[in-house]
Motif scaffolding. Structure first.
Motif, PDB file in Angstrom:
ATOM      1  N   GLY A  19       0.799  -1.213   0.000  1.00 11.86           N
ATOM      2  CA  GLY A  19       0.000   0.000   0.000  1.00 11.86           C
ATOM      3  C   GLY A  19       0.832   1.263   0.000  1.00 11.86           C
ATOM      4  N   LEU A  20       2.028   1.240  -0.648  1.00 18.18           N
ATOM      5  CA  LEU A  20       2.882   2.412  -0.647  1.00 18.18           C
ATOM      6  C   LEU A  20       2.455   3.363  -1.757  1.00 18.18           C
ATOM      7  CD1 LEU A  20       6.334   0.757  -0.041  1.00 18.18           C
ATOM      8  CD2 LEU A  20       4.680   1.608   1.607  1.00 18.18           C
ATOM      9  N   ALA A  21       2.749   4.615  -1.559  1.00 22.18           N
ATOM     10  CA  ALA A  21       2.366   5.622  -2.541  1.00 22.18           C
ATOM     11  C   ALA A  21       3.234   5.500  -3.778  1.00 22.18           C
ATOM     12  CB  ALA A  21       2.524   7.017  -1.934  1.00 22.18           C
ATOM     13  N   PRO A  22       2.716   5.782  -4.972  1.00 19.87           N
ATOM     14  CA  PRO A  22       3.534   5.712  -6.186  1.00 19.87           C
ATOM     15  C   PRO A  22       4.589   6.798  -6.184  1.00 19.87           C
ATOM     16  CG  PRO A  22       1.389   6.686  -6.656  1.00 19.87           C
ATOM     17  CD  PRO A  22       1.327   6.186  -5.241  1.00 19.87           C
ATOM     18  N   VAL A  23       5.709   6.517  -6.877  1.00 21.00           N
ATOM     19  CA  VAL A  23       6.795   7.480  -6.930  1.00 21.00           C
ATOM     20  C   VAL A  23       6.543   8.520  -7.992  1.00 21.00           C
ATOM     21  CG1 VAL A  23       8.494   5.855  -6.089  1.00 21.00           C
ATOM     22  CG2 VAL A  23       8.023   5.968  -8.518  1.00 21.00           C
ATOM     23  N   LEU A 157       5.547   0.033   6.523  1.00 19.78           N
ATOM     24  CA  LEU A 157       4.802  -1.148   6.942  1.00 19.78           C
ATOM     25  C   LEU A 157       4.420  -1.058   8.420  1.00 19.78           C
ATOM     26  CD1 LEU A 157       3.749  -3.998   6.258  1.00 19.78           C
ATOM     27  CD2 LEU A 157       6.021  -4.872   6.855  1.00 19.78           C
ATOM     28  N   ARG A 158       5.359  -0.627   9.253  1.00 20.72           N
ATOM     29  CA  ARG A 158       5.083  -0.492  10.686  1.00 20.72           C
ATOM     30  C   ARG A 158       4.034   0.583  10.948  1.00 20.72           C
ATOM     31  NH1 ARG A 158       6.754  -4.572  14.129  1.00 20.72           N
ATOM     32  NH2 ARG A 158       8.734  -5.413  13.358  1.00 20.72           N
ATOM     33  N   GLN A 159       4.099   1.667  10.205  1.00 18.82           N
ATOM     34  CA  GLN A 159       3.101   2.726  10.385  1.00 18.82           C
ATOM     35  C   GLN A 159       1.708   2.222  10.017  1.00 18.82           C
ATOM     36  OE1 GLN A 159       4.840   5.788   7.924  1.00 18.82           O
ATOM     37  NE2 GLN A 159       5.822   6.812   9.670  1.00 18.82           N
ATOM     38  N   ASN A 160       1.637   1.488   8.903  1.00 22.28           N
ATOM     39  CA  ASN A 160       0.348   0.936   8.488  1.00 22.28           C
ATOM     40  C   ASN A 160      -0.161  -0.082   9.505  1.00 22.28           C
ATOM     41  OD1 ASN A 160      -1.779   0.611   6.446  1.00 22.28           O
ATOM     42  ND2 ASN A 160      -0.914  -1.434   6.150  1.00 22.28           N
ATOM     43  N   ASN A 161       0.759  -0.902  10.032  1.00 27.56           N
ATOM     44  CA  ASN A 161       0.392  -1.890  11.037  1.00 27.56           C
ATOM     45  C   ASN A 161      -0.124  -1.222  12.307  1.00 27.56           C
ATOM     46  OD1 ASN A 161       1.963  -3.618  13.537  1.00 27.56           O
ATOM     47  ND2 ASN A 161       0.478  -4.711  12.272  1.00 27.56           N
ATOM     48  N   LEU A 195       3.430  -2.621  21.465  1.00 29.74           N
ATOM     49  CA  LEU A 195       4.518  -3.323  20.776  1.00 29.74           C
ATOM     50  C   LEU A 195       4.722  -2.770  19.365  1.00 29.74           C
ATOM     51  CD1 LEU A 195       3.838  -7.021  21.897  1.00 29.74           C
ATOM     52  CD2 LEU A 195       5.712  -5.517  22.617  1.00 29.74           C
ATOM     53  N   ALA A 196       3.638  -2.421  18.692  1.00 38.55           N
ATOM     54  CA  ALA A 196       3.754  -1.843  17.349  1.00 38.55           C
ATOM     55  C   ALA A 196       4.454  -0.503  17.392  1.00 38.55           C
ATOM     56  CB  ALA A 196       2.370  -1.709  16.720  1.00 38.55           C
TER      57      ALA A 196
END
Length: 468
Positions: A19-23, A157-161, A195-196
């Motif tokens: 789910g990363l933003a396009p460059v 990934l951690r931010q989304n989690n 923990l996240a």
């Protein structure tokens, strides 16, 4: 074995599943980073200076075959006391002496020629060292580039989690309010959020360190980086790759030139036991400072000189040269073994990285299905909050493994190139002006003096390098 090592170093950034933003179109490619690494490397600059130093050894060896001309001057005070017929006489005179001496080596049984050729072999070996350093610099650049991407994706990934876990916590709190879950479920969700947060902080710290490594390897801060969409084309025949490496790897070529230089040093040491023939000349003038006397002298001669006894020094040097040759032969053998092992290891690492990437993709797919199903079942009361959190953790781990696997595949591919000896700016077609190792050598190999046209050109080159 490889028709096109690097078609395109650009690509699209990130994975759709993350789910990363396009460059943007201005994103930096791996080729851009490697150009900067090549241009900004202090390690390359250091080894280029060492190569220029080795070039000068050839000039010095050539100079030993040319005439040697020196000037001398001095003032001499002569004093004498004589006694004759009961009378003492004291004579004192002061004279000024000027002279020019010259000598030319006519024949030394090839010793000077052997030393010159040995110096040339050392230059060739040092050039291969420079190529080896270039490969190290570029491979370090690839690793630094991919580690920034890896750790940036970890942070995303951690931010989304963390966002998803906070949603789970709010849902658990809402369900607790209506009595659908217990306080234990809420506490489990709170623990997962904490923990996240810890994991996110660790990922951000790793990203900071990766940026520092990028700055050291590339010579500047990273911009928005693209993950390479295409990798170098590599042959699958490991034996063919090993054969190619034995033909062109700089470490092996360096060892070969060092063996050749050592062989020539043995012959030079043997020639040192034989006589030398020199042409000598001298002109001079001496004048009394009181003007009472003046004389001029001149001489021209042929001199043959040879060792009779040097305390065993010459024979020791001969044995030393032979021992050094044996050591270089052993290093050549070890270099061949190491090169073949490195090729085998790099291909094994590449296969392992590719297999890990394939498995990680499947793991992400399965973990996503499991998470979606577990969360749906939890809304129906068939699953607990802990089940949802465990499924979320499994998905997080699978995605993290895929991120690492993608980065490892890129690094492993370029490690294969380095093991073969094909990870250079020229092989990668980086489009950067490469350093010409022969340019300086061509200027100094004939030992020019400053007043000569070649010496003046060399002086301009040194000023351009900032060395003079």
């Amino acid at each position: 074995m490889r028709t096109n090592k690097l078609r395109t170093l650009g690509g699209v950034f990130g994975l759709a599943i993350l789910g990363l933003a396009p460059v943007t179109a201005k994103a930096e490619t791996l080729a851009d980073a490697l150009k900067s690494a090549y241009v900004n490397s202090g390690l390359l600059e250091q080894n280029r200076a060492l190569l220029r130093s080795a070039d000068e050894n050839v000039a010095q060896a050539v100079a030993s075959l040319r005439p040697i001309i020196d000037w001398t001057s001095g003032i001499t005070l002569d004093s004498s006391d004589t006694r004759s017929q009961g009378a003492n006489r004291n004579n004192t005179s002061t004279s000024l002496n000027l002279g020019i001496t010259g000598s030319l080596l006519v024949y030394d049984f090839g010793r000077s020629d052997f030393l010159t050729e040995s110096a040339k072999e050392t230059v060739l070996a040092t050039r291969q060292t420079l190529i080896s350093v270039e490969q190290f610099v570029l491979l370090t650049g690839v690793q630094a580039y991919m580690n920034v991407i890896r750790n940036q994706e970890f942070v995303d990934l951690r931010q989304n989690n963390l966002r998803l876990l906070r949603e789970e916590l709010r849902a658990a709190q809402d369900r607790f309010e209506v009595g659908e879950v217990t306080r234990t479920d809420v506490a489990q969700a709170e623990s997962a959020v904490a923990l996240a947060q810890s994991g996110l902080a660790a990922a951000q710290g790793d990203l900071t360190r990766a940026i520092e490594e990028f700055r050291e390897a590339i010579g500047r801060d990273p911009g928005s980086l693209q993950t390479p969409s295409e990798l170098p084309q590599l042959g699958e025949n490991v034996d063919a790759a090993k054969a190619a490496a034995l033909r062109r790897h700089p470490d092996l070529l360096q060892a070969q030139h060092n063996v050749a230089a050592a062989e020539l040093n043995i012959r030079a040491a043997e020639a040192a036991l034989l006589p030398t023939l020199n042409l000598t000349a001298r002109v001079g003038a001496s004048e009394e400072l009181d003007g009472s006397d003046m004389s001029r002298t001149g001489s021209l001669g042929v001199e043959m000189r040879g060792p009779i006894y040097r305390g065993g020094r010459l024979t020791s040097q001969q044995r030393q040269a032979m021992a050094q040759r044996d050591a270089q032969l052993a290093l050549l053998h070890l270099a061949g073994l190491q090169v073949k092992q490195d090729v085998g290891d790099s291909y094994a690492n590449l296969r392992a990285a590719r297999a890990s990437r394939t498995a990680s993709r499947e793991a992400v797919r399965a973990a996503q299905v499991a998470f979606d199903g577990t969360r749906e079942e939890a809304t129906l009361g068939a699953r607990t909050t802990l089940d949802v959190l465990d499924a979320e953790q499994d998905l997080l781990d699978a995605r993290a493994n895929l991120i690492s696997a993608n980065a490892d595949v890129v690094i492993a591919a370029y490690s294969v190139l380095a093991s073969i000896g094909e990870l250079t700016a020229r092989d990668l077609n980086l489009g950067v002006q490469t350093y010409d190792p022969a340019a300086y050598y061509e200027l100094v190999k004939d030992a020019p003096i400053e007043s000569s046209p070649q010496g003046q050109k060399l002086d301009r080159v040194l000023r351009a390098l900032g060395k003079n």
